[in-house]
Design a protein around this motif. Sequence first.
Motif, PDB file in Angstrom:
ATOM      1  N   ALA A  38     -10.371 -32.917  27.802  1.00 27.81           N
ATOM      2  CA  ALA A  38     -11.638 -33.115  28.844  1.00 27.81           C
ATOM      3  C   ALA A  38     -11.573 -32.367  29.836  1.00 27.81           C
ATOM      4  CB  ALA A  38     -11.802 -34.771  28.748  1.00 27.81           C
ATOM      5  N   GLY A  39     -10.269 -32.039  30.336  1.00 27.89           N
ATOM      6  CA  GLY A  39     -10.262 -30.901  31.279  1.00 27.89           C
ATOM      7  C   GLY A  39      -9.770 -29.793  31.448  1.00 27.89           C
ATOM      8  N   PHE A  40     -10.503 -29.335  30.245  1.00 22.12           N
ATOM      9  CA  PHE A  40     -10.043 -27.445  29.893  1.00 22.12           C
ATOM     10  C   PHE A  40     -11.427 -27.917  29.377  1.00 22.12           C
ATOM     11  CE2 PHE A  40      -5.944 -29.292  29.153  1.00 22.12           C
ATOM     12  CZ  PHE A  40      -4.945 -28.901  29.365  1.00 22.12           C
ATOM     13  N   GLU A  41     -12.858 -26.527  30.046  1.00 22.80           N
ATOM     14  CA  GLU A  41     -13.477 -25.996  30.251  1.00 22.80           C
ATOM     15  C   GLU A  41     -13.741 -25.845  28.365  1.00 22.80           C
ATOM     16  OE1 GLU A  41     -17.225 -23.439  31.973  1.00 22.80           O
ATOM     17  OE2 GLU A  41     -15.103 -23.620  32.693  1.00 22.80           O
ATOM     18  N   LYS A  46     -13.605 -25.080  21.424  1.00 19.81           N
ATOM     19  CA  LYS A  46     -12.817 -23.638  20.734  1.00 19.81           C
ATOM     20  C   LYS A  46     -12.195 -24.618  20.122  1.00 19.81           C
ATOM     21  CE  LYS A  46     -12.004 -20.906  25.244  1.00 19.81           C
ATOM     22  NZ  LYS A  46     -10.874 -20.895  25.989  1.00 19.81           N
ATOM     23  N   ALA A  47     -11.783 -25.842  19.999  1.00 17.88           N
ATOM     24  CA  ALA A  47     -10.406 -26.619  19.006  1.00 17.88           C
ATOM     25  C   ALA A  47     -11.350 -26.906  17.490  1.00 17.88           C
ATOM     26  CB  ALA A  47     -10.130 -27.914  19.381  1.00 17.88           C
ATOM     27  N   ALA A 200      -2.391 -25.946  21.178  1.00 16.53           N
ATOM     28  CA  ALA A 200      -3.128 -24.310  21.526  1.00 16.53           C
ATOM     29  C   ALA A 200      -3.925 -24.866  22.822  1.00 16.53           C
ATOM     30  CB  ALA A 200      -3.492 -23.813  19.935  1.00 16.53           C
ATOM     31  N   ILE A 201      -4.463 -24.971  23.158  1.00 17.02           N
ATOM     32  CA  ILE A 201      -5.047 -25.165  24.356  1.00 17.02           C
ATOM     33  C   ILE A 201      -4.474 -25.508  25.113  1.00 17.02           C
ATOM     34  CG2 ILE A 201      -7.432 -25.934  25.042  1.00 17.02           C
ATOM     35  CD1 ILE A 201      -8.912 -25.326  22.579  1.00 17.02           C
ATOM     36  N   TRP A 205      -1.908 -21.061  24.870  1.00 15.14           N
ATOM     37  CA  TRP A 205      -1.950 -19.939  23.909  1.00 15.14           C
ATOM     38  C   TRP A 205      -4.013 -19.000  23.201  1.00 15.14           C
ATOM     39  CZ3 TRP A 205       1.566 -23.825  20.285  1.00 15.14           C
ATOM     40  CH2 TRP A 205       2.623 -24.292  21.248  1.00 15.14           C
ATOM     41  N   ARG A 206      -4.449 -20.742  23.915  1.00 15.81           N
ATOM     42  CA  ARG A 206      -6.241 -20.082  22.876  1.00 15.81           C
ATOM     43  C   ARG A 206      -6.309 -19.400  24.766  1.00 15.81           C
ATOM     44  NH1 ARG A 206      -4.318 -19.814  18.516  1.00 15.81           N
ATOM     45  NH2 ARG A 206      -4.838 -20.917  16.802  1.00 15.81           N
TER      46      ARG A 206
END
Length: 206
Positions: A38-41, A46-47, A200-201, A205-206
Amino acid sequence: MSDNYLGNSISGIVNVTVTDGSDSGASRALSRAEKLLAGFEGGVNKAVNSALSRAGTTGRTSAAREVGKYYQLKVADFKKYTQSSQKIQQSGDEISVGINFRGTHIPLIRFNTRLGSNGRITTQVRRDSARKTLDHAFHATMDSGHVGIFERVYSSRLPIGEMLGPSAPQMMGANENLANAVGDTVRKTFEERMEHEILAIMNGWR
């Protein structure tokens, strides 16, 4: 969950519903990603896209193996005479993958076809069928180097035509279990890859 295959002798598509809002493993994997990322734009997208891409590729390979359970055809030959691609669609909480297959009829020699010591040719296309003797067929190598099983079109020496087996789309359409097997592989791979993509995110790593 039931999947389906639609197609003809030249092309066809396996439709796989990966997540549908139910309590399936794939749907739970999606919900987990939404909470943890939720905190990763753009993290969830992407995942999901990365996991779906891997799942679709694995599903295409799975189709070749599944066809080999019913037909006397090697995975390498399935891939050689078949082109495949995938399309991802998303509507609300439902994500689906369409795996497209295209291919022409596969040369009969690529199936379980043998030239006996007496010169007679026998073949077995389906694993559940008896071996068949081809009384008027012959084995030949063309000027191009292509080796195949041929028969004369008319009673005269020429022309001749190569004997062919079914195409990959035909084989897939002939057995309803194939679509479900491919679908199961796609969903399982998606679940496994989602865990990898989430880590990874989160770890950058992404």
